[in-house]
Design a protein around this motif. Sequence first.
Motif, PDB file in Angstrom:
ATOM      1  N   GLY A 178      -7.316  -4.706 -11.565  1.00  0.00           N
ATOM      2  CA  GLY A 178      -6.329  -3.838 -10.688  1.00  0.00           C
ATOM      3  C   GLY A 178      -5.842  -2.558 -11.089  1.00  0.00           C
ATOM      4  O   GLY A 178      -5.694  -2.343 -12.440  1.00  0.00           O
ATOM      5  N   ILE A 179      -5.005  -1.633 -10.489  1.00  0.00           N
ATOM      6  CA  ILE A 179      -4.594  -0.519 -10.862  1.00  0.00           C
ATOM      7  C   ILE A 179      -3.212  -0.797 -10.882  1.00  0.00           C
ATOM      8  O   ILE A 179      -2.461  -1.032  -9.401  1.00  0.00           O
ATOM      9  N   THR A 180      -2.061  -0.145 -11.458  1.00  0.00           N
ATOM     10  CA  THR A 180      -0.649  -0.137 -11.300  1.00  0.00           C
ATOM     11  C   THR A 180      -0.231   0.425 -10.159  1.00  0.00           C
ATOM     12  O   THR A 180      -0.394   1.596 -10.239  1.00  0.00           O
ATOM     13  N   VAL A 181       0.711   0.012  -9.367  1.00  0.00           N
ATOM     14  CA  VAL A 181       1.183   0.551  -8.443  1.00  0.00           C
ATOM     15  C   VAL A 181       2.718   0.367  -8.676  1.00  0.00           C
ATOM     16  O   VAL A 181       3.338  -0.335  -8.904  1.00  0.00           O
ATOM     17  N   GLY A 228       3.202  -3.937  -9.695  1.00  0.00           N
ATOM     18  CA  GLY A 228       2.201  -4.846 -10.002  1.00  0.00           C
ATOM     19  C   GLY A 228       0.674  -4.261 -10.019  1.00  0.00           C
ATOM     20  O   GLY A 228       0.809  -2.798 -10.116  1.00  0.00           O
ATOM     21  N   LYS A 229      -0.240  -4.793  -9.997  1.00  0.00           N
ATOM     22  CA  LYS A 229      -1.508  -4.322 -10.093  1.00  0.00           C
ATOM     23  C   LYS A 229      -2.417  -4.697  -8.808  1.00  0.00           C
ATOM     24  O   LYS A 229      -2.303  -5.728  -8.465  1.00  0.00           O
ATOM     25  N   SER A 230      -3.013  -3.699  -8.260  1.00  0.00           N
ATOM     26  CA  SER A 230      -3.822  -4.007  -6.907  1.00  0.00           C
ATOM     27  C   SER A 230      -5.281  -3.510  -7.256  1.00  0.00           C
ATOM     28  O   SER A 230      -5.599  -2.401  -7.668  1.00  0.00           O
ATOM     29  N   LYS A 231      -6.181  -4.417  -6.889  1.00  0.00           N
ATOM     30  CA  LYS A 231      -7.598  -4.113  -6.800  1.00  0.00           C
ATOM     31  C   LYS A 231      -8.032  -3.272  -5.844  1.00  0.00           C
ATOM     32  O   LYS A 231      -8.925  -2.531  -5.753  1.00  0.00           O
ATOM     33  N   VAL A 232      -7.085  -3.260  -4.531  1.00  0.00           N
ATOM     34  CA  VAL A 232      -7.511  -2.691  -3.369  1.00  0.00           C
ATOM     35  C   VAL A 232      -7.099  -1.091  -3.734  1.00  0.00           C
ATOM     36  O   VAL A 232      -7.928  -0.400  -3.215  1.00  0.00           O
ATOM     37  N   ALA A 233      -6.148  -0.915  -4.425  1.00  0.00           N
ATOM     38  CA  ALA A 233      -5.612   0.293  -4.504  1.00  0.00           C
ATOM     39  C   ALA A 233      -6.832   0.774  -5.463  1.00  0.00           C
ATOM     40  O   ALA A 233      -7.180   2.149  -5.492  1.00  0.00           O
ATOM     41  N   LYS A 252      -1.773  -3.459   3.421  1.00  0.00           N
ATOM     42  CA  LYS A 252      -2.874  -3.343   2.949  1.00  0.00           C
ATOM     43  C   LYS A 252      -3.281  -3.996   1.571  1.00  0.00           C
ATOM     44  O   LYS A 252      -4.292  -4.346   1.057  1.00  0.00           O
ATOM     45  N   LEU A 253      -2.170  -4.183   0.819  1.00  0.00           N
ATOM     46  CA  LEU A 253      -2.127  -4.862  -0.343  1.00  0.00           C
ATOM     47  C   LEU A 253      -2.623  -6.316  -0.375  1.00  0.00           C
ATOM     48  O   LEU A 253      -2.709  -6.951   0.744  1.00  0.00           O
TER      49      LEU A 253
END
Length: 335
Positions: free
Chosen positions: A216-219, A228-233, A309-310
């Motif tokens: 995931g990437i930090t949002v 937090g971190k999101s793979k969708v992002a 969408k998270l």
Amino acid sequence: MTQSVFPTQTMDPSVPVVPRLNLDQPRWDQSTFFGRLNHFFNITDPRTAFCSEKELDAAKDLVTNYKLGQEPAGTTEAQLWRAQKLYMSAFHPDTGEKQNVIGRMSFQVPGGMILTGAMLQFYKTPLAVVFWQWMNQSFNALVNYTNRNAASSITEKQIGIAYVTATSSALITALSLNSLTKKAPPLVARYVPFAAVAAANCVNIPMMRQQELMSGITVRDADGKELGKSKVAAKKGISQVVFSRITMAAPGMCILPVIMERLLKYRWFSRVSYLHAPFQTLGVGCFLLFMTPFACSIFPQKCSLAVSKLEPELRDKVTEMYGDSLQYVYFNKGL
């Protein structure tokens, strides 16, 4: 201590307050395409790739000191914007560390024009295809690594696997298409390098940034608070980068083959074969000079994603913290 030339307050109420510049943000509005285009024309200026280490470090020091209100007396606004330009062109937005010069977006014109020009010129023999596709993918791998979201780490083993996979995909695509187009018109064969580059970009970028897809990437919220971190992002950011990179290469690699085929119909041009490679190289450079900032501007670098969408876990966490007041989260998609 030196005084700022852009004071935030004054003892004399008759003297207007001059607002200080926000050097943390680009000079132009990033919510509009033309604002982003101005910004990327500024920081992808190929001349900045040849600035000395001393000049770059001085620019970073000036930007840092200005943010602390400790800039040298007599500092002008023009000097500050120049320092910000050099800083943003050479230092990573996440870490503040100086980037490898070859991996900087400001090096896309000199680096890309040489490699793309060579691929367009030397595409007929398998050995030439292998060498120039390998060189180009090595260059792309470094660019992709340099411009990743640096908040997500990647191991040396992952970098090696990504490099080999992307390079192999480009070579397989180029060699396969070359064999299929042997009996095709010459113009069709000239598009093989672009097909290979497009295919490799679809592999190279995700592989070099695989850690973002896995972890995931930090949002963050609009104020920069980490959520937090999101793979969708990560998927959204990387897909936008892939599209931008293919767009960046497309005009030079698709229009120049047509121009070359037209010119080769003239005897004078056919006779000066030694000028064909320099001509194509300069032609690619002219396209990249505009297409590099254009492609970088298609999507905002500070990318947004609707909270709805998270991933469910992260969405619930954000909703618990903000209720319905936060509709979007933000992250650096890389370039």
